[in-house]
Design a protein around this motif. Structure first.
Motif, mmCIF file in Angstrom:
data_model
loop_
_atom_site.group_PDB
_atom_site.id
_atom_site.type_symbol
_atom_site.label_atom_id
_atom_site.label_comp_id
_atom_site.label_asym_id
_atom_site.label_seq_id
_atom_site.Cartn_x
_atom_site.Cartn_y
_atom_site.Cartn_z
ATOM 1 N N ALA A 32 0.827 -1.204 0.000
ATOM 2 C CA ALA A 32 0.000 0.000 0.000
ATOM 3 C C ALA A 32 0.862 1.257 0.000
ATOM 4 O O ALA A 32 0.544 2.238 -0.689
ATOM 5 N N LEU A 33 1.962 1.252 0.761
ATOM 6 C CA LEU A 33 2.847 2.402 0.786
ATOM 7 C C LEU A 33 3.471 2.640 -0.581
ATOM 8 O O LEU A 33 3.524 3.778 -1.062
ATOM 9 N N ARG A 34 3.925 1.578 -1.234
ATOM 10 C CA ARG A 34 4.520 1.741 -2.563
ATOM 11 C C ARG A 34 3.498 2.308 -3.547
ATOM 12 O O ARG A 34 3.799 3.214 -4.328
ATOM 13 N N ALA A 35 2.279 1.793 -3.494
ATOM 14 C CA ALA A 35 1.238 2.265 -4.421
ATOM 15 C C ALA A 35 0.887 3.729 -4.142
ATOM 16 O O ALA A 35 0.762 4.534 -5.078
ATOM 17 N N ASP A 36 0.726 4.085 -2.866
ATOM 18 C CA ASP A 36 0.379 5.464 -2.524
ATOM 19 C C ASP A 36 1.497 6.435 -2.874
ATOM 20 O O ASP A 36 1.249 7.543 -3.364
ATOM 21 N N ALA A 37 2.745 6.022 -2.609
ATOM 22 C CA ALA A 37 3.872 6.907 -2.899
ATOM 23 C C ALA A 37 3.959 7.182 -4.398
ATOM 24 O O ALA A 37 4.158 8.331 -4.826
ATOM 25 N N ARG A 38 3.797 6.158 -5.204
ATOM 26 C CA ARG A 38 3.862 6.365 -6.660
ATOM 27 C C ARG A 38 2.706 7.238 -7.136
ATOM 28 O O ARG A 38 2.893 8.181 -7.912
ATOM 29 N N ALA A 39 1.497 6.935 -6.662
ATOM 30 C CA ALA A 39 0.337 7.705 -7.107
ATOM 31 C C ALA A 39 0.446 9.160 -6.671
ATOM 32 O O ALA A 39 0.198 10.079 -7.460
ATOM 33 N N GLY A 40 0.822 9.382 -5.410
ATOM 34 C CA GLY A 40 0.833 10.735 -4.872
ATOM 35 C C GLY A 40 1.973 11.592 -5.383
ATOM 36 O O GLY A 40 1.790 12.789 -5.652
ATOM 37 N N LEU A 41 3.144 11.008 -5.546
ATOM 38 C CA LEU A 41 4.315 11.791 -5.929
ATOM 39 C C LEU A 41 4.411 12.013 -7.436
ATOM 40 O O LEU A 41 5.251 12.781 -7.894
ATOM 41 N N THR A 42 3.549 11.337 -8.197
ATOM 42 C CA THR A 42 3.487 11.604 -9.637
ATOM 43 C C THR A 42 2.255 12.431 -9.994
ATOM 44 O O THR A 42 2.029 12.746 -11.164
ATOM 45 N N ALA A 43 1.459 12.787 -8.980
ATOM 46 C CA ALA A 43 0.255 13.591 -9.203
ATOM 47 C C ALA A 43 0.620 15.075 -9.278
ATOM 48 O O ALA A 43 1.733 15.488 -8.928
ATOM 49 N N GLU A 44 -0.328 15.870 -9.714
ATOM 50 C CA GLU A 44 -0.142 17.321 -9.769
ATOM 51 C C GLU A 44 -1.392 17.987 -9.196
ATOM 52 O O GLU A 44 -2.451 17.943 -9.819
ATOM 53 N N PRO A 45 -1.364 18.586 -8.017
ATOM 54 C CA PRO A 45 -0.186 18.701 -7.142
ATOM 55 C C PRO A 45 0.124 17.385 -6.408
ATOM 56 O O PRO A 45 -0.720 16.502 -6.338
ATOM 57 N N LYS A 46 1.320 17.321 -5.867
ATOM 58 C CA LYS A 46 1.775 16.106 -5.194
ATOM 59 C C LYS A 46 1.069 15.940 -3.842
ATOM 60 O O LYS A 46 0.693 16.909 -3.197
ATOM 61 N N TRP A 47 0.916 14.668 -3.408
ATOM 62 C CA TRP A 47 0.285 14.379 -2.122
ATOM 63 C C TRP A 47 0.827 13.077 -1.559
ATOM 64 O O TRP A 47 1.377 12.232 -2.283
ATOM 65 N N LEU A 48 0.675 12.932 -0.254
ATOM 66 C CA LEU A 48 0.902 11.660 0.425
ATOM 67 C C LEU A 48 -0.237 11.465 1.421
ATOM 68 O O LEU A 48 -0.720 12.427 2.014
ATOM 69 N N ALA A 49 -0.660 10.220 1.619
ATOM 70 C CA ALA A 49 -1.796 9.944 2.500
ATOM 71 C C ALA A 49 -1.382 10.086 3.965
ATOM 72 O O ALA A 49 -0.283 9.656 4.355
ATOM 73 N N PRO A 50 -2.252 10.653 4.814
ATOM 74 C CA PRO A 50 -1.891 10.893 6.212
ATOM 75 C C PRO A 50 -1.667 9.630 7.026
ATOM 76 O O PRO A 50 -1.007 9.689 8.066
ATOM 77 N N LYS A 51 -2.166 8.482 6.572
ATOM 78 C CA LYS A 51 -1.948 7.268 7.359
ATOM 79 C C LYS A 51 -0.470 6.904 7.457
ATOM 80 O O LYS A 51 -0.070 6.179 8.370
ATOM 81 N N TRP A 52 0.366 7.456 6.559
ATOM 82 C CA TRP A 52 1.788 7.102 6.591
ATOM 83 C C TRP A 52 2.581 7.937 7.589
ATOM 84 O O TRP A 52 3.782 7.751 7.732
ATOM 85 N N PHE A 53 1.915 8.838 8.320
ATOM 86 C CA PHE A 53 2.582 9.487 9.448
ATOM 87 C C PHE A 53 2.943 8.476 10.541
ATOM 88 O O PHE A 53 3.888 8.664 11.301
ATOM 89 N N TYR A 54 2.156 7.401 10.639
ATOM 90 C CA TYR A 54 2.090 6.639 11.880
ATOM 91 C C TYR A 54 2.971 5.395 11.920
ATOM 92 O O TYR A 54 2.472 4.279 12.048
ATOM 93 N N ASP A 55 4.291 5.590 11.834
ATOM 94 C CA ASP A 55 5.182 4.539 12.316
ATOM 95 C C ASP A 55 5.308 4.747 13.821
ATOM 96 O O ASP A 55 4.564 5.526 14.432
ATOM 97 N N ALA A 56 6.241 4.036 14.471
ATOM 98 C CA ALA A 56 6.365 4.155 15.922
ATOM 99 C C ALA A 56 6.673 5.591 16.342
ATOM 100 O O ALA A 56 6.081 6.122 17.300
ATOM 101 N N ARG A 57 7.569 6.260 15.606
ATOM 102 C CA ARG A 57 7.917 7.635 15.934
ATOM 103 C C ARG A 57 6.734 8.566 15.683
ATOM 104 O O ARG A 57 6.453 9.467 16.487
ATOM 105 N N GLY A 58 6.033 8.362 14.592
ATOM 106 C CA GLY A 58 4.881 9.188 14.300
ATOM 107 C C GLY A 58 3.791 9.052 15.351
ATOM 108 O O GLY A 58 3.168 10.044 15.755
ATOM 109 N N SER A 59 3.548 7.825 15.817
ATOM 110 C CA SER A 59 2.550 7.610 16.859
ATOM 111 C C SER A 59 2.959 8.307 18.150
ATOM 112 O O SER A 59 2.122 8.894 18.850
ATOM 113 N N GLU A 60 4.247 8.259 18.457
ATOM 114 C CA GLU A 60 4.754 8.938 19.655
ATOM 115 C C GLU A 60 4.570 10.452 19.536
ATOM 116 O O GLU A 60 4.154 11.123 20.493
ATOM 117 N N LEU A 61 4.862 10.992 18.356
ATOM 118 C CA LEU A 61 4.680 12.434 18.144
ATOM 119 C C LEU A 61 3.214 12.826 18.249
ATOM 120 O O LEU A 61 2.879 13.871 18.817
#
Length: 337
Positions: A32-61
């Motif tokens: 899912a991360l690979r698919a979202d990264a390709r879709a979002g970073l090749t879009a105009e304007p560029k985007w990334l989905a907010p669910k990818w904030f949440y690794d262990a460090r992101g959850s702590e933040l």
């Protein structure tokens, strides 16, 4: 579907591990991360989905964010739950609490306490995409509520709501204002999918942040300590670590703006200089112009009439509407018809 018979506990003080159903493949998140990264970073304007904030460090933040003076939603929702959990139990008579986005937090426990003390609740069903987070949450709840059946589901709430176990009547809780991260069409699809899996008379408990003055809203997403800025930039660290990307994380500035037309907060990352980023795992090269912005999150805010219209369209009728003492946040109860 697994049996919901309460687990046998052979001796006093002995805890049985919570039952966990897994509906995602081990490589689900990576794909899912690979698919979202390709879709979002090749879009105009560029985007990334907010669910990818949440690794262990992101959850702590994010946990740090919820304790910041500017970030009111967590405190406001907790205030409502503390005041209204017993009323929720009385209105619903729920036998099963389903929580989308597993939780062992104070808010979850306030709800569990109200339902348990009412005498009807027997089962807690947390759902999360992260197996490790789900197991931790389920184990914590099992330890503190030994008489309750805890039946976890590793799944995606956009795809696996039909896999939810539990004895009717059920309450599906979607808290924290997370519904605001979905665009209007996505919200409609979500509400309809929840309605499809509920029997008439079952319930949805929804947390929604409310429209208020822009200064308060922007401050909640751009705190003076810079914690939200670090949280926002963490999505780039996730791509660096998991996809081998070479983002210069410190070369992006955090931006939070209020879009009055759409009534939502937008979070962006702004490139401080022109740069080229390589992402080997998806064989992608991405160019950023100086000042170019990458969208990372939309957080919609709501009016009561708007929420009522969306839920009515999806097949729900209003059960209750509560706000905190400052009318900043709403918790509402909806019954499937």
């Amino acid at each position: 579907m697994h049996s919901l018979t309460p687990p046998h506990r052979p001796g006093q003080g002995t805890l049985i591990d919570p039952e966990i159903d897994i509906h995602l493949t081990p490589d689900y998140a990576a794909r899912a991360l690979r698919a979202d990264a390709r879709a979002g970073l090749t879009a105009e304007p560029k985007w990334l989905a907010p669910k990818w904030f949440y690794d262990a460090r992101g959850s702590e933040l994010f946990e740090q964010i919820t304790r910041l003076p500017e970030y009111y939603p967590t405190r406001a929702e907790r205030e409502i739950l503390k005041a209204r959990s017993r009323e929720i139990a009385e209105l619903t008579g729920a036998h099963t609490l389903v929580e989308l986005g597993s939780g062992s937090s104070e808010k979850t426990r306030l709800l569990l306490d109200g339902l348990r003390d009412h005498g009807t609740l027997t089962t807690f069903v947390p759902l999360d995409v992260s197996e490790s987070a789900l197991r931790d949450a389920a184990a914590a709840i099992t330890a503190d509520y030994p008489s309750m059946v805890v039946h976890g589901v590793v799944g995606d709430f956009t795809a696996h709501l039909d896999k939810l176990p539990g004895e009717a009547p059920r309450v599906v809780a979607f808290l924290g204002g997370t519904i605001g991260n979905l665009l209007p069409d996505e919200r409609g699809d979500f509400f309809e999918s929840v309605r499809e899996v509920l029997e008439p008379g079952e319930w949805l408990l929804l947390g929604t942040d409310l429209v208020k003055d822009p200064a308060t809203l922007v401050a909640a997403y751009d705190d003076s300590a810079g914690v939200t800025a670090e949280f926002n930039r963490n999505v780039l660290r996730v791509l660096n670590r998991q996809l081998g990307a070479d983002f210069d994380v410190d070369a992006f500035s955090h931006v939070a703006i209020w879009d009055a037309d759409n009534e939502w907060i937008e979070m962006h990352l702004r490139a401080d200089r022109a740069m080229r980023v390589l992402i080997p795992e998806i064989r992608l090269e991405v160019n950023f112009a100086e000042g170019e912005e990458l969208s990372t999150e939309v957080s919609a805010k709501f009016h009561r009439h708007g929420v009522e219209a969306e839920l009515d369209k999806a097949g729900f009728t209003s059960g209750a509407w509560w706000t905190d003492s400052q009318d900043r946040f709403a918790l509402s109860l909806w019954q499937a018809v």
